[in-house]
Design an enzyme around this catalytic site. Sequence first.
Site: not given
Length: 428
Positions: A21, A26, A93, A166, A168, A313, A340, A344, A388
């Site tokens: 993903k 990207r 996100g 991070s 992102q 993750d 998340k 989680r 997940r």
Amino acid sequence: MIQKVIPAVSLKGTLSPPPDKSISQRAAIFSLLHEGNSVIKNYSPAQDPQSALDCVEALGAEIIRNSNSVSIKGVGRSGITAPEDDLDCGNSGTAMRLLAGVIAGSGKQVRMCGDSSLTSRTMSRIIEPLEEMGAYILARNSAYAPLMISRDEKLKPMDFELPIPSAQLKSCVLLAGLYGDSPTRVIETIPSRDHTERILQLKVEDVDGKKIISSSLEDEIPNQSYTVPGDFSAAAFWLVAGCIIPNSEIRLENTGLNPTRNALLGILQEMGADITIENERMEGAEPVGDIIVRASALKAINIPRNKIPNCIDELPILAVAMTFAEGISVISGAEELRHKETDRIMAMADMLNKAGVKFDEYEDGFEIYGDPNHIFGCADFNSYDDHRIAMASAVLSLKGKFVSQIKDAECASVSYPGFWEDLSAISK
């Protein structure tokens, strides 16, 4: 959807994990910025990458969707157009944070929105550096989407040290920096996923133990024609399942092996997992290979805090591996898990508790008292609408004595549309 999971005697077969993903999204965004046609094979059909594709199309790219590929005619940095309607990022996100950098860099005025889950996640970490670079961002409660982004003044390149590891946040700033006359430099003290700098071929320097990545108008955006690797994060569920279910052997073909993504591989091997890699090769800028996992006796591990960003993750499924490892395993420094798709750490604690696992929960992780002979009857697991958690619960259910159930199991399709079919195919 309530999914029933039957305990497994063994797991055997060959699987191809779904397309990555992170790389798919990207590829779509970078194809928009490349002037010309890119053909991306094995583009992810999951919800988030499809949202990214819709956003790229709304910003001016021409897209042809085929059965096994996506063709994107990019408009280049200067050709982006502001859509008349909101730019809807769905639940992604990645799309919102990366495209916020692109929009801030381009100087277009765009209103970005998303679903209820995405609009509940803070965007303050990207708002602050983008505003320093000259963007004007109007956000709900100064931190949440919808985001109205514009820029009237000249882009201000900057040196930005990441406050947290991070990918992102790093990517957002670097993509804005692509519009600067002089370099924007992102300084990384703890490594995070490096897909952006790899795929865009950005300048990377190591200085005094820090990684410095630069971007500016001088960087040429490469053509994005390549095959997206299989998602290592999806393969992680089968790696753990193959370890803990007796007499198992699973082959995972065409799996991404990016060294900033596959910490779980080394962690499982350190725990004693029987894992081998064959047919290693490069696909575009990304390393790929076939992973074979066999049933293994696992021992406990204390994960170093500096490895957590590289396996954030995979921690839900790693907790399942720790459940059946000999000794006390420790996860710490994982506060990000509470922010998340759901909290989680809370969701993992509920999952472990329902399976009768002995553990201690902390604000930033767990201590799990593993037992290779741990037995539980069955459980009704709650996915908390988190893909997940749903898939980790499924793997844990394989070790029960009776049939377990997982509530809202359809959320697995967010990252792995064929998960339940693949589980059925290899269960014996």
